[in-house]
Scaffold this motif. Structure first.
Motif, PDB file in Angstrom:
ATOM      1  N   SER A 287       0.825  -1.210   0.000  1.00 29.06           N
ATOM      2  CA  SER A 287       0.000   0.000   0.000  1.00 29.06           C
ATOM      3  C   SER A 287       0.860   1.261   0.000  1.00 29.06           C
ATOM      4  CB  SER A 287      -0.934   0.001   1.214  1.00 29.06           C
ATOM      5  OG  SER A 287      -1.904  -1.018   1.120  1.00 29.06           O
ATOM      6  N   ARG A 288       1.946   1.230   0.770  1.00 30.91           N
ATOM      7  CA  ARG A 288       2.817   2.404   0.836  1.00 30.91           C
ATOM      8  C   ARG A 288       3.466   2.698  -0.514  1.00 30.91           C
ATOM      9  NH1 ARG A 288       8.065   2.438   1.450  1.00 30.91           N
ATOM     10  NH2 ARG A 288       8.200   0.345   2.380  1.00 30.91           N
ATOM     11  N   ILE A 289       3.913   1.658  -1.202  1.00 34.35           N
ATOM     12  CA  ILE A 289       4.632   1.857  -2.455  1.00 34.35           C
ATOM     13  C   ILE A 289       3.680   2.151  -3.613  1.00 34.35           C
ATOM     14  CG2 ILE A 289       6.064   0.677  -4.184  1.00 34.35           C
ATOM     15  CD1 ILE A 289       7.501  -0.705  -1.883  1.00 34.35           C
ATOM     16  N   THR A 290       2.550   1.440  -3.676  1.00 33.76           N
ATOM     17  CA  THR A 290       1.664   1.548  -4.840  1.00 33.76           C
ATOM     18  C   THR A 290       0.503   2.499  -4.631  1.00 33.76           C
ATOM     19  OG1 THR A 290       0.209  -0.269  -4.164  1.00 33.76           O
ATOM     20  CG2 THR A 290       2.216  -0.839  -5.410  1.00 33.76           C
ATOM     21  N   GLY A 291       0.236   2.863  -3.362  1.00 34.81           N
ATOM     22  CA  GLY A 291      -0.937   3.687  -3.093  1.00 34.81           C
ATOM     23  C   GLY A 291      -2.225   2.901  -3.024  1.00 34.81           C
ATOM     24  N   ALA A 292      -2.167   1.565  -3.063  1.00 36.29           N
ATOM     25  CA  ALA A 292      -3.363   0.740  -2.960  1.00 36.29           C
ATOM     26  C   ALA A 292      -4.016   0.935  -1.602  1.00 36.29           C
ATOM     27  CB  ALA A 292      -2.994  -0.734  -3.160  1.00 36.29           C
ATOM     28  N   PRO A 293      -5.353   0.942  -1.538  1.00 38.42           N
ATOM     29  CA  PRO A 293      -6.021   1.132  -0.250  1.00 38.42           C
ATOM     30  C   PRO A 293      -5.726  -0.017   0.706  1.00 38.42           C
ATOM     31  CG  PRO A 293      -7.601   0.501  -1.944  1.00 38.42           C
ATOM     32  CD  PRO A 293      -6.315   0.782  -2.646  1.00 38.42           C
ATOM     33  N   ALA A 294      -5.641   0.301   1.987  1.00 43.74           N
ATOM     34  CA  ALA A 294      -5.427  -0.735   3.000  1.00 43.74           C
ATOM     35  C   ALA A 294      -6.662  -1.627   3.070  1.00 43.74           C
ATOM     36  CB  ALA A 294      -5.163  -0.095   4.362  1.00 43.74           C
ATOM     37  N   PRO A 295      -6.483  -2.922   3.272  1.00 41.44           N
ATOM     38  CA  PRO A 295      -7.634  -3.834   3.305  1.00 41.44           C
ATOM     39  C   PRO A 295      -8.581  -3.515   4.460  1.00 41.44           C
ATOM     40  CG  PRO A 295      -5.587  -5.056   3.047  1.00 41.44           C
ATOM     41  CD  PRO A 295      -5.203  -3.654   3.389  1.00 41.44           C
ATOM     42  N   GLU A 296      -9.856  -3.599   4.182  1.00 39.36           N
ATOM     43  CA  GLU A 296     -10.873  -3.508   5.233  1.00 39.36           C
ATOM     44  C   GLU A 296     -11.260  -4.886   5.747  1.00 39.36           C
ATOM     45  OE1 GLU A 296     -13.853   0.009   4.941  1.00 39.36           O
ATOM     46  OE2 GLU A 296     -13.829  -0.983   2.977  1.00 39.36           O
ATOM     47  N   VAL A 297     -11.121  -5.894   4.900  1.00 36.73           N
ATOM     48  CA  VAL A 297     -11.477  -7.263   5.263  1.00 36.73           C
ATOM     49  C   VAL A 297     -10.268  -8.152   5.011  1.00 36.73           C
ATOM     50  CG1 VAL A 297     -12.952  -9.241   4.708  1.00 36.73           C
ATOM     51  CG2 VAL A 297     -13.928  -6.934   4.789  1.00 36.73           C
ATOM     52  N   PHE A 298     -10.000  -9.048   5.966  1.00 39.59           N
ATOM     53  CA  PHE A 298      -8.917 -10.023   5.856  1.00 39.59           C
ATOM     54  C   PHE A 298      -9.551 -11.412   5.840  1.00 39.59           C
ATOM     55  CE2 PHE A 298      -6.933  -6.271   7.388  1.00 39.59           C
ATOM     56  CZ  PHE A 298      -5.597  -6.314   7.026  1.00 39.59           C
ATOM     57  N   HIS A 299      -9.281 -12.162   4.792  1.00 40.14           N
ATOM     58  CA  HIS A 299      -9.858 -13.502   4.639  1.00 40.14           C
ATOM     59  C   HIS A 299      -8.725 -14.523   4.711  1.00 40.14           C
ATOM     60  CE1 HIS A 299     -12.420 -16.423   1.939  1.00 40.14           C
ATOM     61  NE2 HIS A 299     -12.073 -16.962   3.098  1.00 40.14           N
ATOM     62  N   THR A 300      -8.790 -15.419   5.689  1.00 37.26           N
ATOM     63  CA  THR A 300      -7.759 -16.450   5.802  1.00 37.26           C
ATOM     64  C   THR A 300      -8.327 -17.778   5.319  1.00 37.26           C
ATOM     65  OG1 THR A 300      -6.311 -17.663   7.324  1.00 37.26           O
ATOM     66  CG2 THR A 300      -8.288 -16.683   8.276  1.00 37.26           C
ATOM     67  N   ASN A 301      -7.720 -18.291   4.242  1.00 34.45           N
ATOM     68  CA  ASN A 301      -8.144 -19.530   3.599  1.00 34.45           C
ATOM     69  C   ASN A 301      -7.459 -20.688   4.317  1.00 34.45           C
ATOM     70  OD1 ASN A 301      -9.444 -21.042   1.526  1.00 34.45           O
ATOM     71  ND2 ASN A 301      -7.532 -21.149   0.374  1.00 34.45           N
ATOM     72  N   GLU A 302      -8.124 -21.271   5.289  1.00 28.22           N
ATOM     73  CA  GLU A 302      -7.603 -22.256   6.237  1.00 28.22           C
ATOM     74  C   GLU A 302      -6.783 -21.564   7.329  1.00 28.22           C
ATOM     75  OE1 GLU A 302      -7.578 -24.818   7.881  1.00 28.22           O
ATOM     76  OE2 GLU A 302      -8.909 -26.107   6.750  1.00 28.22           O
ATOM     77  N   GLY A 303      -6.406 -22.356   8.334  1.00 22.43           N
ATOM     78  CA  GLY A 303      -5.802 -21.789   9.528  1.00 22.43           C
ATOM     79  C   GLY A 303      -4.342 -21.427   9.415  1.00 22.43           C
ATOM     80  N   HIS A 304      -3.689 -21.789   8.301  1.00 26.34           N
ATOM     81  CA  HIS A 304      -2.247 -21.580   8.179  1.00 26.34           C
ATOM     82  C   HIS A 304      -1.847 -20.116   8.341  1.00 26.34           C
ATOM     83  CE1 HIS A 304      -2.182 -25.674   6.587  1.00 26.34           C
ATOM     84  NE2 HIS A 304      -3.151 -25.323   5.776  1.00 26.34           N
ATOM     85  N   ALA A 305      -2.721 -19.194   7.961  1.00 20.90           N
ATOM     86  CA  ALA A 305      -2.376 -17.768   8.023  1.00 20.90           C
ATOM     87  C   ALA A 305      -2.944 -17.098   9.264  1.00 20.90           C
ATOM     88  CB  ALA A 305      -2.884 -17.049   6.772  1.00 20.90           C
TER      89      ALA A 305
END
Length: 881
Positions: A287-305
């Motif tokens: 986000s800092r480098i590209t200016g992309a908006p910070a995520p509002e939602v975080f989706h973890t696909n299985e428990g590994h993350a």
């Protein structure tokens, strides 16, 4: 280096042939394209080419032979094509026109408004982060082991097609998973080729000054672990992959991202710390480098993350630029915007680390999330419930506790998951455990054969459009002969690919060419072809079809109506049982009597799967029910006119309708596993003999099987709209992402909402012991209750130090069995009718009796707050004594 025996003489001219010369340094020299062909680099650098045939055609036309040699990999193609050919292309006006058209189409695809911009609504999140340990996007980027990774890749592709502002986060494994081969005796052999990021469709994320962008996390045994950020562009979706194989790290740190699902517990823990903690930090850098908006939602696909939630709490509590919240408030902020998807229906599939190991990492002086109390971290993963193990840290348990919204991946899997994790909400019945279901789907443009898409397009269909529901009825405008001929074309193409793979496998197994001439006639494009391809854990029962070898041989060798089987799958390198199952299957397939009718194809991957699914008439799936979470391979077959023959498990349990395939009867409840396998194998043979085979071979005067094609048409119309990943990700947006974003905004605008919710939860927990249902009364129904009557229920409830606004008193009613247990329940809220001293209240409700039969009811009290996602969120309930 090869040793030279003393006294030996070597011709100096051949001296180098005697040494294995290893490079001191490895790097890739990238091609410099002529300026008029610069668009080729743009097309090769965006993985949309992997599901866009016109772009593939552009690359193929550069050099069709070379394109096949590099296995349809644009990056390798551009590195291998000669300068002379490039100069010819500069002067080729037709090629330049097709190149410009493909480039313009990509730019349009990347910039135009799509479904999300038009229809997602105001509550839809501005940005979503999607975390997964593996991604199956294309065979040229082998960062996947099986269904979890393929699903993640399809999730990204479908999100791109719909314009969903999603960013993927994962790890880059320099050896991928593994390449599978067989030895002469049919035993699985693993190899781990080195993957050079410079030879892949990846770029390094760089700072404004050109230096490499990195993230780091502290580990207890030394310096910080550093990872660079590699970026893959999946259409409109950036995928950030963290790679520790850089010179900043010591040798054992460089190996953290060596391979997928390898190593011991500590190795896996380091990978998951990097994925979760490092992944959040990579998003901040992005986000800092590209200016992309910070995520509002975080989706973890299985428990590994799952550790991403711990890092977000660190940011919110002690982060240098954070709001410095207390832990419990930060937990509410993090939970509100987090979605957790569980994929495993078996406890053995969950990552569980020794508690002491996690304590060592988070409790020392070099915690990966400094400032977050280790006791709070340990509590999040603790199995502190009946039948739990106090000595382990459970990543799935942490996932549920750090996410306000969670789901399984099919309706049946949601039911199984609620039962598996009921211990986290012991006061509630399984049906109310807060785990919903969103059934998986598959990415149509990736998995539907090009010929099928072109046939649909010829009738006005648009597989890339928002409204794919209108696509499937078009099958009725296509004649039986055209469908039948197309399936034979697809079957023929797949058999040619299968024979080539059989030859290469035989050579690796040590068979001479003279021993393998029979492969030229192996498999037959006019024979009913049944496919079975998937990972090889025991519950998927690779060898169920071998329970009665003589009966299977009879099916394979029937002189008039034979079947043929094509089988593929990998066992985990540490799974000796799975390897033995593969060996048993290979030995059967090696039998000269049947080897022309059954084949085991090694190294099942995307490249094999893409011709395999369209080339099969029937897709077989026979897991041990209910251990298949979803299973999407049958969906891919269905989209290509294949018919499913499956145990009613996973997605097939909810979408089988009696006419779109076959359900193998299961012997649920039989405790003897051998007896169960025998019964279900016999049922499988019976179905093939009595229904599948006759339908396929019974043809009319035109030489086509009308009853078979009737099922094919119905399959496409009944399953086509359901099994697409675009349906799946729309469901995620509507049911999970948008509600999560709405709650997160409510809590996080100035954090006052989160502070209030955190404080309220603590107040309710502390006061809940004073909540009691003291008495229940009812009237309005006599001894002969009739449908249409109304039951008036009154309950006297003591609330201790809580107010009526803090709770909801409910009449829970439904059918009742002989054991007085309520089923098919509904909850009717009760309203305060009168208040008394001591914070006691009478609550009233009217319940209409709408169904005949045994009826029962009770009253309960649950916490109530608009910020809760379910009544079970706090795990608190008060019922009559």
């Amino acid at each position: 280096m090869q040793r030279i025996p003393p006294g030996s003489w070597i011709d100096p001219r051949n001296a180098l042939a005697c040494w294995t010369v290893r490079a001191f340094r490895r790097f890739t020299v990238r091609p410099v394209l002529p300026e008029p062909l610069g668009a080729l680099s743009v097309l090769a650098g965006n993985l949309r080419w992997s599901w866009h045939p016109p772009t593939q055609d552009v690359f193929s036309s550069i050099d069709p032979v070379l394109w096949r040699e590099v296995k349809c990999d644009p990056v390798r193609l551009l590195g291998a094509v000669g300068r002379e050919r490039l100069e010819q292309l500069v002067e080729d006006g037709d090629f330049r026109a097709r190149l410009d058209a493909a480039h313009a189409d990509l730019q349009r695809y990347l910039t135009e408004d799509r479904w999300y911009a038009r229809k997602a609504g105001d509550d839809a999140p501005r940005s979503i982060a999607y975390f997964s340990p593996e991604y199956g996007i294309t065979s040229v980027l082998p960062q996947y082991s099986g269904g979890l990774g393929i699903l993640a890749g399809d999730h990204l592709k479908a999100s791109s097609d719909l314009g969903i502002p999603l960013t993927g986060v994962g790890l880059f494994y320099r050896h991928g998973y593994f390449k599978q081969a067989l030895d002469r005796d049919g035993w699985q052999q693993e190899s781990y080729p080195v993957l050079d990021p410079d030879e892949l469709p990846l770029t390094q994320l760089r700072e404004a000054d050109g230096t490499r962008a990195t993230v780091s996390i502290a580990l207890p045994d030394g310096p910080d672990l550093v990872a660079r950020i590699l970026v893959a562009h999946v259409g409109r979706v950036p995928l950030l992959l963290l790679d520790t194989d850089i010179e900043d790290n010591s040798a054992h740190y460089r190996d953290v991202t060596d391979r997928l699902y390898g190593g011991n517990s500590e190795h896996r823990l380091r990978q998951e710390l990097l994925l979760g903690v490092g992944g959040v930090r990579a998003l901040r850098v992005w986000s800092r480098i590209t200016g992309a908006p910070a995520p509002e939602v975080f989706h973890t696909n299985e428990g590994h993350a799952g550790f991403l939630g711990i890092e977000r709490i660190r940011e919110l509590t002690v982060g240098e630029d954070g709001p410095h919240l207390d832990f419990d408030t930060a937990l509410e902020v993090s939970r509100a915007g987090t979605v957790f998807t569980t994929h495993t229906p078996v406890p053995a599939g969950i990552d569980r680390f020794p508690r002491e190991l996690v304590e060592q990492y988070f409790g020392g002086g070099s915690s990966p999330t400094p400032g977050v109390p280790v006791d709070r971290v340990l509590a999040l993963g603790a199995e502190d419930y009946d039948s739990g193990d106090a000595g382990v840290f459970n990543m799935a348990v942490m996932g549920f506790r750090l996410a306000q919204r969670a789901n399984g991946v099919s309706q049946l899997h949601g039911h199984v998951s609620r039962g598996m994790f009921n211990g986290l909400w012991p006061a509630f019945d399984e049906a109310e455990v807060p785990i919903t279901s969103i059934t998986n789907g598959v990415h149509g443009p990736t998995w539907i054969a090009r010929e099928v898409i072109e046939l649909a397009a010829s009738r006005g269909g648009d597989i890339d459009g928002d409204d794919t529901d209108a696509l499937w009825p078009l099958v009725d405008s296509i004649g039986d002969r055209e469908i039948w001929d197309l399936k034979r074309t697809l079957r023929t193409r797949f058999i040619e690919d299968a024979r080539d793979r059989m030859r290469r496998s035989a050579a690796k197994r040590g068979f001479a060419k003279a021993e393998t001439t029979w492969i030229d006639n192996a498999l037959d494009p006019d024979v009913l072809t049944i496919g079975f391809a998937r990972r090889v854990p025991t519950y998927k029962r690779l060898t169920l079809m071998l329970r009665d070898p003589d009966r299977l041989k009879k099916l394979l060798l029937d002189p008039e109506r034979p079947i043929q089987l094509v089988i593929a799958g990998k066992a985990h390198p540490a799974d000796e049982t799975g390897k033995r199952l593969i060996q048993e299957m290979v030995r059967f397939a090696d039998d000269p009597e049947v080897r022309h009718r059954i084949a085991f194809l090694p190294n099942y991957d995307i490249a094999m799967a893409q011709p395999l699914y369209p080339g099969c008439d029937v897709w077989l799936n026979n897991p041990l029910r209910p251990y298949e979470a979803c299973g999407t391979s049958g969906m891919k077959a269905a989209l290509n006119g294949g018919l499913n023959l499956s145990i009613l498990d996973g997605w097939w349990d909810e979408w089988y309708d009696g006419n779109n395939g076959w359900a193998i009867p299961s012997a649920d409840g039989i405790e003897d596993p051998d007896r169960r396998d025998d019964l279900e194998a016999a049922a499988l043979y019976d179905l093939i003999e009595t229904d599948v085979v006759p339908r396929f071979y019974e043809t009319n005067d035109e030489g086509v099987p009308p009853r078979w094609l009737e099922m094919v048409r119905h399959t496409l119309k009944s399953l086509g709209p359901k099994v697409l990943a675009t349906r799946q990700v729309r469901d995620y947006v509507r049911e999970l992402y948008a509600p999560a974003a709405h709650t997160a905004r409510t809590l996080n605008s100035d954090y006052a909402g989160a502070r209030t919710l955190s404080s309220w939860k603590q107040t309710v927990r502390d006061a809940w012991h004073g909540v009691r249902v003291e008495h229940i009364d009812s009237e309005g129904v006599g001894d002969q209750a009739e449908v249409g009557a109304t039951l008036a229920v009154r309950a006297w409830v003591a609330l201790g130090s809580l107010s009526p606004d803090d709770v909801e008193v409910q009449v829970v009613h439904g059918r009742i069995g002989s054991d007085d247990v309520l089923t098919a329940t509904s909850a009717t809220p009760m309203l305060v009718g009168e208040s008394y001293d001591g914070n006691r209240h009478r609550f009233d409700a009217a319940v209409p009796l709408q169904h005949s039969g045994p009826f029962g009811y009770t009253v309960r009290v649950v916490p109530r707050n608009e910020a809760l996602a379910s009544v079970a969120e706090l795990g608190l309930v008060a019922e009559p004594a």
